[in-house]
Design an enzyme around this catalytic site. Structure first.
Site, mmCIF file in Angstrom:
data_model
loop_
_atom_site.group_PDB
_atom_site.id
_atom_site.type_symbol
_atom_site.label_atom_id
_atom_site.label_comp_id
_atom_site.label_asym_id
_atom_site.label_seq_id
_atom_site.Cartn_x
_atom_site.Cartn_y
_atom_site.Cartn_z
ATOM 1 N N ALA A 194 -29.947 -24.591 32.309
ATOM 2 C CA ALA A 194 -31.244 -24.920 32.910
ATOM 3 C C ALA A 194 -31.097 -26.102 33.874
ATOM 4 O O ALA A 194 -31.663 -26.103 34.970
ATOM 5 C CB ALA A 194 -32.274 -25.248 31.835
ATOM 6 N N ARG A 199 -39.434 -22.679 37.431
ATOM 7 C CA ARG A 199 -39.605 -24.050 37.905
ATOM 8 C C ARG A 199 -40.319 -23.990 39.248
ATOM 9 O O ARG A 199 -40.063 -23.118 40.050
ATOM 10 C CB ARG A 199 -38.264 -24.741 38.034
ATOM 11 N N HIS A 214 -26.821 -31.073 35.033
ATOM 12 C CA HIS A 214 -26.974 -31.856 36.267
ATOM 13 C C HIS A 214 -25.603 -32.315 36.742
ATOM 14 O O HIS A 214 -25.265 -32.218 37.912
ATOM 15 C CB HIS A 214 -27.824 -33.119 36.028
ATOM 16 N N CYS A 229 -31.381 -26.459 28.164
ATOM 17 C CA CYS A 229 -29.923 -26.345 28.032
ATOM 18 C C CYS A 229 -29.215 -26.739 29.333
ATOM 19 O O CYS A 229 -29.831 -26.988 30.358
ATOM 20 C CB CYS A 229 -29.549 -24.932 27.632
HETATM 21 S S1 CFN Z 1 -34.330 -31.893 34.632
HETATM 22 FE FE1 CFN Z 1 -35.178 -33.516 35.913
HETATM 23 S S2 CFN Z 1 -34.647 -33.495 37.990
HETATM 24 S S3 CFN Z 1 -35.162 -35.578 35.305
HETATM 25 FE FE2 CFN Z 1 -37.178 -35.055 35.894
HETATM 26 S S4 CFN Z 1 -37.404 -35.601 37.966
HETATM 27 FE FE3 CFN Z 1 -38.491 -33.198 34.753
HETATM 28 S S5 CFN Z 1 -37.713 -32.066 33.040
HETATM 29 MO MO1 CFN Z 1 -38.877 -30.627 34.358
HETATM 30 S S6 CFN Z 1 -37.238 -29.906 35.748
HETATM 31 FE FE4 CFN Z 1 -38.129 -31.656 36.694
HETATM 32 FE FE5 CFN Z 1 -36.834 -33.519 37.858
HETATM 33 FE FE6 CFN Z 1 -35.272 -35.527 37.452
HETATM 34 FE FE7 CFN Z 1 -36.504 -31.682 34.774
HETATM 35 S S7 CFN Z 1 -38.097 -32.001 38.850
HETATM 36 S S8 CFN Z 1 -39.997 -31.983 35.706
HETATM 37 S S9 CFN Z 1 -38.819 -35.402 34.522
HETATM 38 N N1 CFN Z 1 -37.057 -33.118 35.972
HETATM 39 C C1 HCA Z 2 -36.276 -27.066 32.480
HETATM 40 C C2 HCA Z 2 -37.319 -26.948 33.566
HETATM 41 C C3 HCA Z 2 -38.589 -27.687 33.269
HETATM 42 C C4 HCA Z 2 -39.391 -27.062 32.161
HETATM 43 C C5 HCA Z 2 -40.812 -27.470 32.180
HETATM 44 C C6 HCA Z 2 -41.624 -27.372 30.940
HETATM 45 C C7 HCA Z 2 -39.412 -27.686 34.573
HETATM 46 O O1 HCA Z 2 -36.168 -28.106 31.831
HETATM 47 O O2 HCA Z 2 -35.565 -26.116 32.305
HETATM 48 O O3 HCA Z 2 -41.127 -27.467 29.820
HETATM 49 O O4 HCA Z 2 -42.834 -27.230 31.127
HETATM 50 O O5 HCA Z 2 -39.807 -28.732 35.032
HETATM 51 O O6 HCA Z 2 -39.678 -26.611 35.100
HETATM 52 O O7 HCA Z 2 -38.296 -29.033 32.947
#
Ligand code: CFN
Ligand code: HCA
Length: 541
Positions: free
Chosen positions: A61, A92, A194, A58
């Site tokens: 998050a 996270r 974001h 969401c």
């Molecule tokens: S929201 Fe982003 S901020 S988009 Fe990426 S690299 Fe994932 S989903 Mo989990 S939380 Fe994480 Fe980053 Fe960019 Fe999220 S550190 S692993 S692919 N990510």
């Molecule tokens: C998020 C955080 C997440 C969840 C990871 C997962 C992360 O989207 O709220 O589903 O295992 O990297 O911690 O993306």
């Protein structure tokens, strides 16, 4: 070993056949068989169809967990029922450097701050309780900054977190308090969060401290979140090159870094999806140019470092970067060779977030592995299709009159969402622009892109492709392993890492080699297979 791949168009058709026609029509636009000879639209950033099980998270998050999560000396106070705060508490994998726990030694990441909203607050309003919580956090910790994060009910009852934050900031005088209207339901995924986080950081934090940096080459690293210690490895490399990182956004970060980040020469953007808004706002307001980098993979790291050297056009820096690459890259290449016996020709699939499903394809390619199908959870079209980006502005203003142009010219000229004609105008003016290439550019023809993949679609893809490894998150991990396929978490790295930079690449090769070397998952029988049901969704109870 060469596997014969199934026809992706047939797979797509068969997957869609299960859906009611209207839903099939919608989902079809998010599933694209790559054909590089033409421009293809990948439907993304649209609402998940109700009833479909998505991987997405969401808005809250994306804002509280992702962008603000890794900053160690901001108190992140969640205004809402305790469950939302508990969910985000250390889930996270943000790492902080214990030796560097903020200029004053603060590190609040381990705490869980919440207003613990109750029924009565929903009925009579929660602002009083919020003020009390901010006061309490201030009295106990005396932090430099407090961020207030709204959860769904706050938006529904109309508490004004911004007004409360303003009032408390004025009252304290020595603590920056600011709010985020990041109610979970906003937008269609983490992505809205974001954007909200970027806007508020820009408005309330960036640019507050004009202390000038001492380094010769001063950069910010945007879109790097220090998952599994990635930022520590990148810090090591930057230090070897003599590049000074003023701030990261936001892995292993602190408030002071954010406040001084506008003094940098250059912004490097790793995860474009989560932080491009800050890069663009800093370019517009402070004239700091940015470009995309990728530090996932040995070659990618070398390429990104060289790009930085080119940007500065400084022979000393270029030479030093070459030295670092010469010292570091051979052992990475050797490590890739060492695993090749196990990894070469193997198939990978990855469905992750908004950038890693792209970046990690290169790392797998270095091991001779092919990504047959991939997709993001919450990306926008440019993350798949790429786009032209802003002109590169040089630091030395006289190399071309770009600085002046930038300040004097129609600010519209610098709007990143330029039309084609405007881009041509820029070119005529001698301005350079670079192209940001999306995921599709790096995928082979006939591979299958699936945006916001559903649980059902992932199951079917595994059945058809029988990949050697599946990359996703914690929600997918155990279901996929019960299907006999090893799953690598590309969010948390399964407690491994770092995977970024030169050392990170080596760690990744060995971890993947291990996962491919075990046959344990094939030997297990999933519970739903024991019961005779063919589909995990209809497991007999
Ligand atoms: S929201 Fe982003 S901020 S988009 Fe990426 S690299 Fe994932 S989903 Mo989990 S939380 Fe994480 Fe980053 Fe960019 Fe999220 S550190 S692993 S692919 N990510
Ligand atoms: C998020 C955080 C997440 C969840 C990871 C997962 C992360 O989207 O709220 O589903 O295992 O990297 O911690 O993306």
């Amino acid at each position: 070993e060469d596997k014969k791949l199934p026809d992706p168009s047939i797979i797509k058709e068969e997957i869609l056949a299960k859906y009611p026609p209207k839903i099939a029509r919608k989902r079809a636009k998010s599933m694209v068989v790559v054909d590089k000879s033409m421009d293809q639209e990948v439907q993304s950033n649209v609402r998940t169809i109700p009833g479909i099980i998505t991987q997405r998270g969401c808005c809250y998050a994306g804002c509280k967990g992702v962008v603000l999560g890794p900053t160690r000396d901001i108190i992140n106070l969640v205004h809402g029922p305790i469950g939302c705060s508990f969910y985000a508490w250390l889930t996270r994998r943000n790492q902080t450097d214990p030796g560097e726990a903020g200029p004053d030694g603060e590190n609040f990441i381990n705490y869980c701050f919440s207003t613990d909203m109750q029924d009565s607050n929903i009925v009579f309003g929660g602002e009083k309780k919020l003020k009390q919580a901010i006061q309490e956090a201030y009295d106990i910790f005396k932090p430099k900054a407090i961020g207030v994060f709204s959860t769904c009910p706050v938006g529904l009852i109309g508490d004004d977190v911004h007004a409360v934050s303003r009032e408390m900031k004025e009252k304290f005088g020595d603590c920056n308090v600011f709010g985020f209207s990041c109610e979970g339901y906003k937008g269609v995924s983490q992505s809205a969060g974001h954007h909200i986080a970027n806007n508020q950081l820009f408005k309330h934090v960036i640019g507050r401290d004009n202390t000038q940096p001492e380094g010769k080459y001063n950069i910010n690293l945007l879109g790097e979140y220090n998952i599994g210690g990635d930022a520590f490895e990148l810090d090591r490399i930057f230090e070897l090159c003599g590049i000074n990182v003023i701030s990261t956004f936001s892995g292993n970060s602190n408030v002071t870094g954010f406040e001084r980040s506008h003094t940098a020469d250059l912004n490097l953007v790793m995860c474009h999806r989560s932080i491009n808004y800050v890069a663009e706002m800093m370019e517009t307001k402070y004239g700091i140019p940015w470009f995309k980098v990728n530090f996932i993979g040995g070659d990618a790291t070398a390429k990104s470092l060289r790009r930085i050297g080119e940007y500065y056009e400084d022979p000393e820096l270029i030479a030093r970067i070459e030295e670092v690459i010469t010292a570091e890259l051979p052992s990475v290449k050797q490590a890739a060779k060492d695993v090749l016996k196990t990894t070469d020709g193997k198939l990978a699939m990855m469905f992750v977030g908004g950038s890693r499903a792209h970046h990690y394809q290169e790392l797998f390619a270095e091991m001779g592995m092919t990504t047959v199908s991939a997709g993001y959870e919450f990306a926008h079209r440019d993350d798949y299709e790429g786009r032209k980006v802003l002109p590169t502005i040089k630091v030395d203003a006289d190399s071309r009159n770009i600085e002046e142009l930038k300040i004097e010219a129609d600010p519209e000229l610098y709007n990143p969402r330029k039309t084609k004609v405007e881009l041509e105008d820029l070119e005529k003016n001698g301005l350079e622009f670079s192209e940001y290439k999306g995921m599709k550019n790096d995928m082979a023809d006939q591979s299958l892109i699936v945006d916001d993949i559903s649980h059902w679609e992932a199951d079917k893809l595994i059945e058809y492709y029988k990949p050697d490894i599946f990359c996703a998150g914690i929600k997918e991990k155990y279901v996929v392993q019960k299907m006999g396929i090893p799953l690598k978490q590309l969010h948390s790295y399964d407690y491994g890492g770092p995977y970024a930079g030169f050392e990170g690449a080596k760690n990744f090769y060995t971890d993947i080699e291990r996962m491919l070397s075990t046959s344990i998952w094939k030997k297990l029988k999933a519970p739903w297979l024991e019961t005779g049901a063919s589909d995990p969704c209809i497991c007999a109870e």
